[in-house]
Design a protein around this motif. Structure first.
Motif, PDB file in Angstrom:
ATOM      1  N   SER A  45       0.741  -1.079   0.018  1.00  0.00           N
ATOM      2  CA  SER A  45       0.025  -0.064  -0.195  1.00  0.00           C
ATOM      3  C   SER A  45       0.772   1.193   0.122  1.00  0.00           C
ATOM      4  CB  SER A  45      -0.999   0.043   1.216  1.00  0.00           C
ATOM      5  OG  SER A  45      -1.815  -1.187   1.242  1.00  0.00           O
ATOM      6  N   ALA A  46       2.106   1.253   0.916  1.00  0.00           N
ATOM      7  CA  ALA A  46       2.857   2.339   0.925  1.00  0.00           C
ATOM      8  C   ALA A  46       3.488   2.667  -0.332  1.00  0.00           C
ATOM      9  CB  ALA A  46       3.802   2.402   1.926  1.00  0.00           C
ATOM     10  N   VAL A  47       3.839   1.688  -1.336  1.00  0.00           N
ATOM     11  CA  VAL A  47       4.610   1.930  -2.657  1.00  0.00           C
ATOM     12  C   VAL A  47       3.259   2.514  -3.523  1.00  0.00           C
ATOM     13  CG1 VAL A  47       4.900   0.487  -4.648  1.00  0.00           C
ATOM     14  CG2 VAL A  47       5.740  -0.145  -2.297  1.00  0.00           C
ATOM     15  N   LEU A  98       3.385  -2.159  -8.740  1.00  0.00           N
ATOM     16  CA  LEU A  98       2.580  -1.153  -8.330  1.00  0.00           C
ATOM     17  C   LEU A  98       3.511   0.215  -8.434  1.00  0.00           C
ATOM     18  CD1 LEU A  98       1.143  -2.823  -5.233  1.00  0.00           C
ATOM     19  CD2 LEU A  98      -0.145  -2.296  -7.192  1.00  0.00           C
ATOM     20  N   GLY A  99       4.670   0.188  -8.972  1.00  0.00           N
ATOM     21  CA  GLY A  99       5.317   1.336  -9.128  1.00  0.00           C
ATOM     22  C   GLY A  99       6.482   1.762  -8.523  1.00  0.00           C
ATOM     23  N   ALA A 100       7.240   0.458  -7.775  1.00  0.00           N
ATOM     24  CA  ALA A 100       8.437   0.853  -6.984  1.00  0.00           C
ATOM     25  C   ALA A 100       9.478   0.896  -8.324  1.00  0.00           C
ATOM     26  CB  ALA A 100       9.088  -0.587  -6.142  1.00  0.00           C
ATOM     27  N   ASP A 101      10.420   2.093  -8.017  1.00  0.00           N
ATOM     28  CA  ASP A 101      11.658   2.261  -8.958  1.00  0.00           C
ATOM     29  C   ASP A 101      12.697   1.245  -8.883  1.00  0.00           C
ATOM     30  OD1 ASP A 101      10.793   5.161 -10.036  1.00  0.00           O
ATOM     31  OD2 ASP A 101      10.364   5.171  -7.844  1.00  0.00           O
ATOM     32  N   VAL A 102      12.789   0.777  -7.452  1.00  0.00           N
ATOM     33  CA  VAL A 102      13.874  -0.162  -7.435  1.00  0.00           C
ATOM     34  C   VAL A 102      13.332  -1.372  -6.417  1.00  0.00           C
ATOM     35  CG1 VAL A 102      16.225  -0.462  -6.293  1.00  0.00           C
ATOM     36  CG2 VAL A 102      15.753   1.604  -7.531  1.00  0.00           C
TER      37      VAL A 102
END
Length: 353
Positions: A186-188, A214-218
């Motif tokens: 959820s935080a991501v 979900l969109g994490a860059d790394v």
């Protein structure tokens, strides 16, 4: 009505027939249409929390992430009516104290925690009673399904409250999420909606894959690097601006703190278990020397849920993307047990009662 009840800590929940609750004078009864299964339910089922006098009593109905429809309203309720589609926060304020009146109802000293206290039976049941309905309940917007609202539950809104209201995560800043369970994932998504960049840390491939979706860059596999904090600092060009321990262990807490840049903000969201029993040693000299901020977050004030719902209806957040499984009430004992060895991914929701 049928409900999932803790009879013995660590033993499978029992599906029992219970008397349907009656509406308090200032409250309502909600027919539950969906309820998320959260790791906090797992902690309650295990009997954790005795170290802070917060162990759920035996005989408790668990479940604290419900959405549904009002079927009964007490005589003192003014803003909620039978037939309304509603979401139910798990931090229930009394609506009258200084904390509630100043927008901090999630820490109301006279409030209750849905599903965790004897006077607030939970929503792994066909019906749930909600006190102080005018203060606590919020209308479910058109287009937001009960399942998606259950996914918002405590994990999503806790992540939002932690990042937006407590850490004030800014656009362009780096967030490091340590532990990619429900609240971590959820935080991501929340961080990306706030314009931040994200490093997601876990030891399992499936949650890291989901975090990337979900969109994490790394993503960082903590089991595959020599030092997790070093990997985070390298990925972020000197350290994260904000780091969240979304699990609640000494390892994740220390990695989160050590991976911060100077003047960074540390968020404790995950609850501890039997190993830590509520106590995690922190590097106090480093906290002072690097001017790190240490913050906690618990749920979200009921009066601020509208912020999250506006982001959902505006298409900026998609809690439904976190739902990986819909289950029946009978499956709840098995799905809680699956959390013991971290065999679940994302958010699982009860949709059949």
């Amino acid at each position: 009505m049928r409900a999932a009840v803790v009879r013995e800590y660590g033993e499978p929940l029992e599906i029992e027939e219970r008397e349907r609750p009656a509406a308090p004078p200032d409250g309502v009864v909600v027919a539950v249409e969906a309820c998320g299964i959260c790791r906090s339910d797992w902690h309650a089922w295990q009997g954790h929390g005795d170290w802070v006098d917060d162990r759920v009593p035996r005989g408790q109905v668990l479940g604290h992430e419900p959405a549904g429809r009002v079927v009964e309203a007490g005589p003192d309720v003014e803003t909620v009516a039978v037939g309304d589609r509603v979401a139910v926060p798990f931090c229930l304020g009394d609506g009258t104290c200084s904390y509630c009146l100043s927008g901090r109802g999630n820490v109301c000293p006279d409030g209750t925690a849905l599903g965790f206290e004897a006077d607030a039976p939970g929503a792994f049941a066909e019906f749930v009673a909600v006190p102080a309905a005018d203060y606590n309940l919020l209308a479910l917007p058109d287009g937001v399904s009960p399942t998606a609202m259950a996914a918002l539950g405590c994990r999503y809104v806790t992540a939002y409250h932690a990042l937006e209201h407590r850490a004030h995560l800014g656009a362009g800043e780096w967030l490091a999420v340590h532990g990619c369970g429900g609240v971590g994932l959820s935080a991501v998504q929340v961080a990306r909606a706030l314009g931040a960049r994200v490093v997601a840390v876990d030891v399992r491939e499936a949650p890291l894959t989901k975090a990337a979706e979900l969109g994490a860059d790394v993503t960082v596999d903590a089991s595959a690097v020599e030092a997790t904090a070093t990997a985070v600092r390298e990925a972020t060009g000197g350290g994260a601006h904000v780091a969240m321990d979304a699990l609640g262990s000494e390892v994740t807490a220390r990695d989160a703190l050590d991976g911060l840049r100077r003047a960074g903000r540390y968020l404790q969201v995950g609850l501890t278990g039997d190993d830590e029993r509520g106590e995690i040693p922190l590097p106090t000299d480093a906290i002072a020397g690097r001017e790190l901020s240490v913050l906690g977050a618990r749920g979200m004030p009921p009066t601020r849920y509208e912020e999250v719902l506006a982001l959902v209806t505006g298409g900026h957040l998609d809690p439904g993307a976190l739902v990986t499984r819909e289950v029946s009430l009978e499956e709840v004992p098995e799905r809680l047990a699956a959390m013991t060895d971290y065999e679940t991914v994302g958010v699982e929701v009860v949709t059949e009662f």
